[in-house]
Design an enzyme around this catalytic site. Structure first.
Site, PDB file in Angstrom:
ATOM      1  N   CYS A   2       0.812  -1.227   0.000  1.00  0.00           N
ATOM      2  CA  CYS A   2       0.000   0.000   0.000  1.00  0.00           C
ATOM      3  C   CYS A   2       0.846   1.277   0.000  1.00  0.00           C
ATOM      4  CB  CYS A   2      -0.966   0.059   1.168  1.00  0.00           C
ATOM      5  SG  CYS A   2      -2.015  -1.406   1.324  1.00  0.00           S
ATOM      6  N   ARG A  56      -4.319   0.747  -2.193  1.00  0.00           N
ATOM      7  CA  ARG A  56      -4.246  -0.553  -1.542  1.00  0.00           C
ATOM      8  C   ARG A  56      -3.679  -1.644  -2.443  1.00  0.00           C
ATOM      9  NH1 ARG A  56      -8.841  -4.797   0.595  1.00  0.00           N
ATOM     10  NH2 ARG A  56      -7.463  -5.898   2.059  1.00  0.00           N
ATOM     11  N   LEU A  57      -2.723  -2.393  -1.879  1.00  0.00           N
ATOM     12  CA  LEU A  57      -2.302  -3.676  -2.407  1.00  0.00           C
ATOM     13  C   LEU A  57      -2.884  -4.717  -1.471  1.00  0.00           C
ATOM     14  CD1 LEU A  57      -0.588  -5.410  -4.354  1.00  0.00           C
ATOM     15  CD2 LEU A  57       1.306  -5.159  -2.735  1.00  0.00           C
ATOM     16  N   ALA A  58      -3.891  -5.435  -1.907  1.00  0.00           N
ATOM     17  CA  ALA A  58      -4.617  -6.361  -1.031  1.00  0.00           C
ATOM     18  C   ALA A  58      -3.796  -7.626  -0.826  1.00  0.00           C
ATOM     19  CB  ALA A  58      -5.977  -6.698  -1.631  1.00  0.00           C
ATOM     20  N   VAL A  59      -3.482  -7.936   0.450  1.00  0.00           N
ATOM     21  CA  VAL A  59      -2.683  -9.106   0.800  1.00  0.00           C
ATOM     22  C   VAL A  59      -3.397  -9.972   1.831  1.00  0.00           C
ATOM     23  CG1 VAL A  59      -0.511  -9.854   1.875  1.00  0.00           C
ATOM     24  CG2 VAL A  59      -0.498  -7.989   0.219  1.00  0.00           C
ATOM     25  N   GLY A  85       1.716  -1.837   5.199  1.00  0.00           N
ATOM     26  CA  GLY A  85       2.602  -2.819   5.809  1.00  0.00           C
ATOM     27  C   GLY A  85       1.900  -4.067   6.253  1.00  0.00           C
ATOM     28  N   GLU A  86       2.592  -4.806   7.106  1.00  0.00           N
ATOM     29  CA  GLU A  86       2.049  -6.038   7.663  1.00  0.00           C
ATOM     30  C   GLU A  86       2.448  -6.128   9.135  1.00  0.00           C
ATOM     31  OE1 GLU A  86       0.112  -7.815   5.855  1.00  0.00           O
ATOM     32  OE2 GLU A  86       0.651  -7.106   3.845  1.00  0.00           O
ATOM     33  N   GLY A 387      16.324 -11.753   1.733  1.00  0.00           N
ATOM     34  CA  GLY A 387      17.322 -11.994   2.773  1.00  0.00           C
ATOM     35  C   GLY A 387      18.073 -10.785   3.292  1.00  0.00           C
TER      36      GLY A 387
END
Length: 614
Positions: A2, A56-59, A85-86, A387
């Site tokens: 998002c 929005r990027l729906a995750v 974010g998450e 990583g």
């Protein structure tokens, strides 16, 4: 992931209720600059003195997580949230909040963050495990709260105005406001050329980045910054075996949490230890859940088997190791092979300064190739695990081990060659460079950074220096790498998660003594011991090799041709900044000699829409 943006102004009616023009048109223009960050939906919310925008990027909770999200009482919004974010512990927090009497109407982590604020006020930041940047408007006291994650994985910019404040996930959102000019002054250019990511410093005049691990409160009484997290020096009391087990247990929990998504996900696999560890743990976790094979992606270059030449940062080509690791975990693997035409395409190169809001060339073509990789990944996955930060935490870079680089009296990666200035010889006006006094600028930034390093009483000089280098890497180099990963991935709407940046692992590894991190005399001994059973022997023993670049001399020739064309074109924006002294240009193929050319070509594209005031 998002994109978020917002506007507070205590002298304007931004709601439009009074008949005055509201904030929606401006908010939409600000949010539209980040449409690539949030291709799935857009939303806007306004009250008297505030407007919030969201892409929005729906995750997670694809149907129920629309934003901006509000909590209302008697038909009036108490709080409103725009969030990016998450939060990986949102399920535990939701259960805790339900037990405290909160009711949820969605399954999203967004609503958990909003309810956590209602329950714990800004103290909720301490409870969040994840990568995040968000703004909350508290209508009860007319206050804006901005919060950024501990490591600065997710970007967040702000700019005070005469009577308010603007904010956005990227600088371009703020620059889209009609009252803001896209001006980079002398200090901004110094920062751009320094090879160091200075916390809080945005390159545009009047603009700032919210510091990692900080929150900002803005109301009629002014702006206040509060630090809710920082690296601390603590005595490490665990023995080696316990330390190895702890690192392994943390990594297993972190990767397990970061696999939560309602969309397809994958891992980025270079064949180095760090990405291979993430991939192996992800494969095991997915297998336990009964899921299919982990999907993996790597990048290579046409003709690389012919052109590759080892240098100080590229010890070996990735492709054979990535293929071996993919076979080891039986992944669904894609190796993207980039052609010279794709990499040298001016349209590809122009993506980098557009995504960054500035030229970005310190890693040569490592930005454009990453963008092309992510574009291919996005065709099959919405989330990728990567990583970043393992080398900084566990001592993977050569400059941790070389006394000459480690003790050079400057940022060790600059001493190791991550320095734009020498590569601009014969390209950028030497008078301009001399006037910037980059040596003094970096020296001051270095002194400022050293003054922040936490002290552990009784620590000997050698361990103290390693602590300093690790702190510099985590606070001045990791952010640089995270910005690169964020901007290139978000340019195609791909969310990238970074397990090694989990604050629990960072806090623990930061305080592990150097003797324990290198107990067998090799780089990243501790990480290798904690994960060796997951890896083929060749990958466990592989020497650190940086993100790959093209070694094709034709790419460098194409760059030189493009620069020469711009230097000869009096209408080119960069024309007046070109070195006309006849000084020799950097020779050679690949990194670092091509970085100056990359910078100048990108600078020309960037100057078409931005201003230099130096």
């Amino acid at each position: 992931m998002c994109g978020i943006t917002g506007w507070v102004d205590f002298e304007r009616d931004l709601s439009g209720a009074s008949g005055a023009p509201g904030a929606r048109g401006t908010l939409k223009a600000m949010a539209d600059t980040m449409a690539c960050r949030g291709p799935d939906a857009e939303g806007y919310w306004a009250d008297t003195h505030v407007g919030l925008g969201h892409r929005r990027l729906a995750v997670i909770d694809l149907e129920g997580g629309a934003q901006p999200m509000t909590v209302e009482h008697d038909g009036r919004a108490l709080t409103a949230l725009t969030y990016s974010g998450e939060v990986y512990n949102y399920r535990e927090l939701r259960a805790e909040l339900r037990a405290l009497g909160h009711r949820f109407r969605t399954e999203s982590d967004t609503e958990v963050v909003l309810r956590a604020y209602l329950q714990w006020d800004v103290g909720m930041a301490d409870r969040l495990n994840g990568m995040f940047a968000f703004g909350i408007w508290d209508a009860r006291n007319e206050e804006l709260v901005l919060v950024r994650d501990r490591l600065g994985i997710k970007p967040l910019y702000y700019q005070p105005t005469g009577s308010g404040l603007l904010f956005g996930s990227e600088a371009k959102a703020i620059l889209a406001h009609p009252d803001v000019r896209p001006v980079v002054d002398r200090d901004g250019l110094r920062e751009l050329l320094s090879g160091v990511k200075t916390p809080k410093h945005a390159i545009f005049r009047g603009m700032h980045e919210l510091l990692p691990g900080h929150l900002l409160r803005f109301s009629r009484t002014g702006l206040r910054l509060h630090r809710y997290w920082a690296l601390e020096a603590r005595e490490h009391t665990d023995d080696l075996d316990t330390t190895v087990r702890t690192v392994r247990a943390l990594l297993e929990d972190i990767v397990e949490r970061q696999l939560i998504a309602d969309v397809p996900l994958c891992t980025l696999l270079s064949g180095g230890m760090d990405s291979s560890v993430v991939t192996a743990l992800a494969a095991r976790s997915l297998a336990r859940r009964g899921g299919g094979p982990v999907r993996t992606f790597s990048v290579d270059f046409a003709g690389n088997e012919r052109d590759f030449a080892a240098n100080s940062v590229h010890s070996s080509p990735d492709a054979p190791f990535a293929a071996e690791m993919a076979k080891h975990v039986a992944s669904d693997h894609t190796n993207l092979v980039l052609s010279l035409e794709e990499l040298a395409d001016p349209r590809t190169r122009a993506v980098v300064p557009a995504a960054y809001d500035s030229p970005a060339a310190l890693l040569g073509d490592g930005y454009a190739s990453l963008y092309l990789l992510f574009r291919a990944v996005r065709e099959q996955s919405t989330v990728a695990l990567s990583g970043e930060a393992a080398d900084e935490l566990f001592g993977g870079y050569g400059w941790f081990h070389s006394p000459a680089l480690r003790d050079a009296g400057t940022f060790p990666w600059v001493a190791a060659g991550y320095d734009l200035i020498p590569t601009l010889s014969g390209l950028l006006d030497p008078g301009l460079i001399a006037g910037l006094d980059m040596d003094a600028y970096r020296a001051q930034r270095y002194a400022d950074a050293l003054a922040e390093v936490p002290v552990l009483p009784g620590e000997d000089a050698a361990q103290r220096r390693i602590r300093e280098v690790t702190y510099l890497a985590l606070t001045r180099f990791v952010p640089f790498m995270l910005d690169r990963k964020d901007r290139m991935s978000m340019a195609v709407g791909l969310e990238v998660r970074v397990p090694f940046c989990d604050h629990r692992l960072v806090e623990y590894a930061f305080n592990v003594p150097w003797a324990m991190k290198t107990f067998d005399g090799k780089e990243k001994s501790l990480l290798r011991a904690a994960t060796r059973d997951l890896l083929p022997e060749s990958i466990a023993e592989r020497k650190k090799s940086a993100y790959p670049i093209s070694h094709d001399p034709a790419y460098d020739a194409a760059l030189r041709t493009e620069f020469d064309r711009l230097a000869a074109d009096s209408s080119a924006p960069v024309h007046s900044l070109v070195d006309r002294s006849g000084a020799p240009r950097p020779e050679g193929v690949g990194w670092p000699s091509r970085t100056g050319l990359e910078f100048m070509v990108q600078l020309n594209s960037w100057l078409e829409t931005h201003e230099l005031d130096v």
